[in-house]
Design a protein around this motif. Structure first.
Motif, PDB file in Angstrom:
ATOM      1  N   MET A 119      29.639  54.318  39.144  1.00 31.37           N
ATOM      2  CA  MET A 119      30.173  54.326  37.784  1.00 31.37           C
ATOM      3  C   MET A 119      30.617  52.916  37.405  1.00 31.37           C
ATOM      4  O   MET A 119      30.913  52.085  38.278  1.00 31.37           O
ATOM      5  CB  MET A 119      31.361  55.283  37.680  1.00 31.37           C
ATOM      6  N   PHE A 120      30.709  52.666  36.092  1.00 26.36           N
ATOM      7  CA  PHE A 120      31.184  51.373  35.602  1.00 26.36           C
ATOM      8  C   PHE A 120      32.665  51.214  35.907  1.00 26.36           C
ATOM      9  O   PHE A 120      33.453  52.157  35.797  1.00 26.36           O
ATOM     10  CB  PHE A 120      30.964  51.281  34.097  1.00 26.36           C
ATOM     11  N   ALA A 121      33.076  49.986  36.284  1.00 27.86           N
ATOM     12  CA  ALA A 121      34.490  49.728  36.571  1.00 27.86           C
ATOM     13  C   ALA A 121      34.773  48.241  36.478  1.00 27.86           C
ATOM     14  O   ALA A 121      33.881  47.396  36.606  1.00 27.86           O
ATOM     15  CB  ALA A 121      34.861  50.248  37.954  1.00 27.86           C
ATOM     16  N   VAL A 122      36.048  47.938  36.247  1.00 27.57           N
ATOM     17  CA  VAL A 122      36.561  46.569  36.304  1.00 27.57           C
ATOM     18  C   VAL A 122      37.510  46.534  37.491  1.00 27.57           C
ATOM     19  O   VAL A 122      38.501  47.263  37.524  1.00 27.57           O
ATOM     20  CB  VAL A 122      37.309  46.192  35.008  1.00 27.57           C
ATOM     21  N   TYR A 123      37.210  45.682  38.474  1.00 28.67           N
ATOM     22  CA  TYR A 123      37.971  45.761  39.721  1.00 28.67           C
ATOM     23  C   TYR A 123      38.230  44.385  40.329  1.00 28.67           C
ATOM     24  O   TYR A 123      37.598  43.385  39.978  1.00 28.67           O
ATOM     25  CB  TYR A 123      37.253  46.667  40.725  1.00 28.67           C
ATOM     26  N   ALA A 124      39.201  44.377  41.232  1.00 29.80           N
ATOM     27  CA  ALA A 124      39.506  43.189  42.018  1.00 29.80           C
ATOM     28  C   ALA A 124      38.698  43.272  43.304  1.00 29.80           C
ATOM     29  O   ALA A 124      38.886  44.187  44.107  1.00 29.80           O
ATOM     30  CB  ALA A 124      40.993  43.126  42.331  1.00 29.80           C
ATOM     31  N   ASN A 137      43.239  37.009  45.454  1.00 35.13           N
ATOM     32  CA  ASN A 137      43.081  35.572  45.236  1.00 35.13           C
ATOM     33  C   ASN A 137      44.366  35.055  44.595  1.00 35.13           C
ATOM     34  O   ASN A 137      44.554  35.143  43.379  1.00 35.13           O
ATOM     35  CB  ASN A 137      41.876  35.284  44.344  1.00 35.13           C
ATOM     36  N   ALA A 138      45.259  34.538  45.414  1.00 31.65           N
ATOM     37  CA  ALA A 138      46.579  34.140  44.937  1.00 31.65           C
ATOM     38  C   ALA A 138      46.521  32.965  43.978  1.00 31.65           C
ATOM     39  O   ALA A 138      47.305  32.890  43.025  1.00 31.65           O
ATOM     40  CB  ALA A 138      47.473  33.801  46.130  1.00 31.65           C
ATOM     41  N   ASP A 139      45.619  32.020  44.214  1.00 34.02           N
ATOM     42  CA  ASP A 139      45.599  30.785  43.431  1.00 34.02           C
ATOM     43  C   ASP A 139      44.723  30.860  42.177  1.00 34.02           C
ATOM     44  O   ASP A 139      45.004  30.197  41.185  1.00 34.02           O
ATOM     45  CB  ASP A 139      45.109  29.629  44.311  1.00 34.02           C
ATOM     46  N   ALA A 140      43.657  31.658  42.231  1.00 36.77           N
ATOM     47  CA  ALA A 140      42.738  31.773  41.088  1.00 36.77           C
ATOM     48  C   ALA A 140      42.402  33.252  40.892  1.00 36.77           C
ATOM     49  O   ALA A 140      41.298  33.691  41.217  1.00 36.77           O
ATOM     50  CB  ALA A 140      41.473  30.947  41.323  1.00 36.77           C
ATOM     51  N   PRO A 141      43.360  34.024  40.353  1.00 44.03           N
ATOM     52  CA  PRO A 141      43.178  35.479  40.314  1.00 44.03           C
ATOM     53  C   PRO A 141      41.937  35.941  39.567  1.00 44.03           C
ATOM     54  O   PRO A 141      41.306  36.928  39.968  1.00 44.03           O
ATOM     55  CB  PRO A 141      44.458  35.987  39.638  1.00 44.03           C
ATOM     56  N   LEU A 142      41.551  35.246  38.506  1.00 42.01           N
ATOM     57  CA  LEU A 142      40.400  35.703  37.731  1.00 42.01           C
ATOM     58  C   LEU A 142      39.089  35.516  38.480  1.00 42.01           C
ATOM     59  O   LEU A 142      38.077  36.129  38.122  1.00 42.01           O
ATOM     60  CB  LEU A 142      40.343  34.986  36.381  1.00 42.01           C
ATOM     61  N   ASP A 143      39.096  34.703  39.540  1.00 45.22           N
ATOM     62  CA  ASP A 143      37.878  34.532  40.332  1.00 45.22           C
ATOM     63  C   ASP A 143      37.490  35.804  41.079  1.00 45.22           C
ATOM     64  O   ASP A 143      36.324  35.987  41.438  1.00 45.22           O
ATOM     65  CB  ASP A 143      38.037  33.385  41.340  1.00 45.22           C
ATOM     66  N   SER A 144      38.464  36.683  41.327  1.00 47.21           N
ATOM     67  CA  SER A 144      38.144  37.932  42.020  1.00 47.21           C
ATOM     68  C   SER A 144      37.962  39.112  41.065  1.00 47.21           C
ATOM     69  O   SER A 144      37.689  40.232  41.495  1.00 47.21           O
ATOM     70  CB  SER A 144      39.230  38.266  43.048  1.00 47.21           C
ATOM     71  N   LEU A 145      38.108  38.856  39.747  1.00 48.90           N
ATOM     72  CA  LEU A 145      37.886  39.913  38.750  1.00 48.90           C
ATOM     73  C   LEU A 145      36.386  40.188  38.628  1.00 48.90           C
ATOM     74  O   LEU A 145      35.595  39.268  38.392  1.00 48.90           O
ATOM     75  CB  LEU A 145      38.453  39.478  37.404  1.00 48.90           C
ATOM     76  N   THR A 146      35.999  41.440  38.798  1.00 50.83           N
ATOM     77  CA  THR A 146      34.583  41.809  38.815  1.00 50.83           C
ATOM     78  C   THR A 146      34.333  42.956  37.842  1.00 50.83           C
ATOM     79  O   THR A 146      35.084  43.933  37.818  1.00 50.83           O
ATOM     80  CB  THR A 146      34.143  42.250  40.228  1.00 50.83           C
ATOM     81  N   VAL A 147      33.290  42.830  37.039  1.00 49.62           N
ATOM     82  CA  VAL A 147      32.838  43.896  36.143  1.00 49.62           C
ATOM     83  C   VAL A 147      31.511  44.396  36.690  1.00 49.62           C
ATOM     84  O   VAL A 147      30.534  43.646  36.757  1.00 49.62           O
ATOM     85  CB  VAL A 147      32.669  43.379  34.698  1.00 49.62           C
ATOM     86  N   GLY A 148      31.477  45.657  37.124  1.00 51.39           N
ATOM     87  CA  GLY A 148      30.259  46.154  37.758  1.00 51.39           C
ATOM     88  C   GLY A 148      30.336  47.628  38.082  1.00 51.39           C
ATOM     89  O   GLY A 148      30.978  48.403  37.359  1.00 51.39           O
ATOM     90  N   GLU A 149      29.724  48.014  39.170  1.00 47.86           N
ATOM     91  CA  GLU A 149      29.616  49.422  39.558  1.00 47.86           C
ATOM     92  C   GLU A 149      30.472  49.713  40.787  1.00 47.86           C
ATOM     93  O   GLU A 149      30.574  48.888  41.703  1.00 47.86           O
ATOM     94  CB  GLU A 149      28.160  49.781  39.856  1.00 47.86           C
ATOM     95  N   ARG A 150      31.090  50.896  40.784  1.00 54.98           N
ATOM     96  CA  ARG A 150      31.825  51.404  41.941  1.00 54.98           C
ATOM     97  C   ARG A 150      31.415  52.851  42.180  1.00 54.98           C
ATOM     98  O   ARG A 150      30.906  53.522  41.270  1.00 54.98           O
ATOM     99  CB  ARG A 150      33.342  51.331  41.701  1.00 54.98           C
ATOM    100  N   PRO A 151      31.611  53.368  43.391  1.00 57.83           N
ATOM    101  CA  PRO A 151      31.227  54.751  43.674  1.00 57.83           C
ATOM    102  C   PRO A 151      31.998  55.753  42.808  1.00 57.83           C
ATOM    103  O   PRO A 151      33.140  55.514  42.426  1.00 57.83           O
ATOM    104  CB  PRO A 151      31.592  54.917  45.158  1.00 57.83           C
TER     105      PRO A 151
END
Length: 321
Positions: A1-6, A10-24
């Motif tokens: 399913m579609f999801a926005v997830y971590a 990532n303590a120093d650059a939090p948005l670098d671990s933000l992912t828009v994609g698929e999850r179970p």
């Protein structure tokens, strides 16, 4: 399913671990329900999750989103209560030492589907939109508990809200005005103070400015940057209600003022399922329209996260499906 997830902390650059994609697709345990998400709001807690605060490394990937609104399988519109108690807990859920929020142990609301305990899906009042309902479960519930459960204020008394534009602050302004309080607000800029006045504040002041008179209660979410002003602003016997410390967690206590003027400092965290139900009824009956600063499709979540990270907020940020 579609999801926005971590994807990872990532303590120093939090948005670098933000992912828009698929999850179970999620499993639905006994006593829990699946909710098809229609709208969900962004909270500072989501940025802390991206940084890895309050969540164990082995909990990643974690779908973000503490609160939201959606539909049950039978079509019932619901608002989500994000406080989840430990198995067997019978007292007030905010006092459960093993309680969690969505996104700490259980997957969050920035997805097609979220799974919550059945009691955490609260019926949405008729006439309330999904976008309006999506902001209720965290920021507005926090404000409701601060004002109506913790402060002891009566209609006609004066309240000071430190910080003019955040989600809890704008909720406090609107709730306080609707309940008959005299609402004063501080803000760092003319734009933020103008927003507070638009929402119903009776008067606004630059941050740290001396007030015309002392107030009955101060509502604190800022912390170190405003604490000394909050203490000076209180009348003898007044109260500070604290639910956050975004500028730093270690303000000077000013103990001499605290005991000499018999001030009270009260902590407040989130709220209960029953308080959320009462909040929804109050908002509906009072005709309050929550301030939405930014509304985006969930696919554009990064834009909303970046606005929050940069402090570019004027009310709540909501993602829709």
């Amino acid at each position: 399913m579609f999801a926005v997830y971590a994807a990872e902390p990532n303590a120093d650059a939090p948005l670098d671990s933000l992912t828009v994609g698929e999850r179970p697709e999620p499993e639905v345990p006994d006593g829990w329900v699946a909710v098809t998400v229609t709208a969900a709001s962004l909270n500072m807690h989501d940025l802390w999750t991206l940084r890895g605060v309050g969540i164990k490394p082995d909990q990643f990937p974690m779908i973000l989103g503490c609160d939201g609104a959606g539909k049950l399988a039978d079509g019932t519109d619901v608002v989500l209560h994000s406080v989840i108690t430990s198995p067997g807990w019978r007292g007030e859920e905010t006092l459960d030492p093993k309680r969690t929020l969505l996104t700490e142990k259980h997957q969050g609301t920035f997805a097609e589907t979220v799974v919550v305990p059945e009691r955490n899906a609260v019926p949405m009042p008729s006439g309330m939109t999904a976008v309006q309902a999506a902001v209720m479960g965290t920021a507005w519930l926090t404000a409701y508990r601060m004002l109506f459960v913790k402060s002891g204020l009566r209609p006609g008394q004066t309240m000071l809200v430190q910080g003019a534009s955040g989600g809890v602050s704008t909720a406090l302004v609107q709730l306080g005005r609707a309940a008959g309080m005299r609402v004063w607000v501080t803000g760092r800029s003319e734009e933020k103070r103008a927003l507070a006045e638009k929402l119903g504040a009776h008067a606004t002041f630059p941050s740290g400015e001396r007030l015309p008179e002392r107030v009955d209660a101060v509502f604190e979410t800022v912390g170190e940057a405003t604490w000394s002003h909050s203490m000076r602003a209180l009348r003898p016997g007044g109260v500070i209600v604290v639910s956050g410390s975004t500028s730093g967690p270690n303000p000077g206590a000013d103990l001499q003022r605290l005991f000499f003027l018999q001030l009270s400092v009260i902590g407040s965290t989130m709220g209960t399922r029953d308080e959320l139900a009462d909040l929804l009824t109050f908002v509906a009956n009072a005709g309050i329209s929550p301030e939405i600063g930014l509304e985006l499709p969930m696919e554009q979540a990064e834009e909303g996260f970046r606005a929050m990270l940069d402090g570019d907020t004027a009310g709540k940020i909501v993602f829709t499906r």
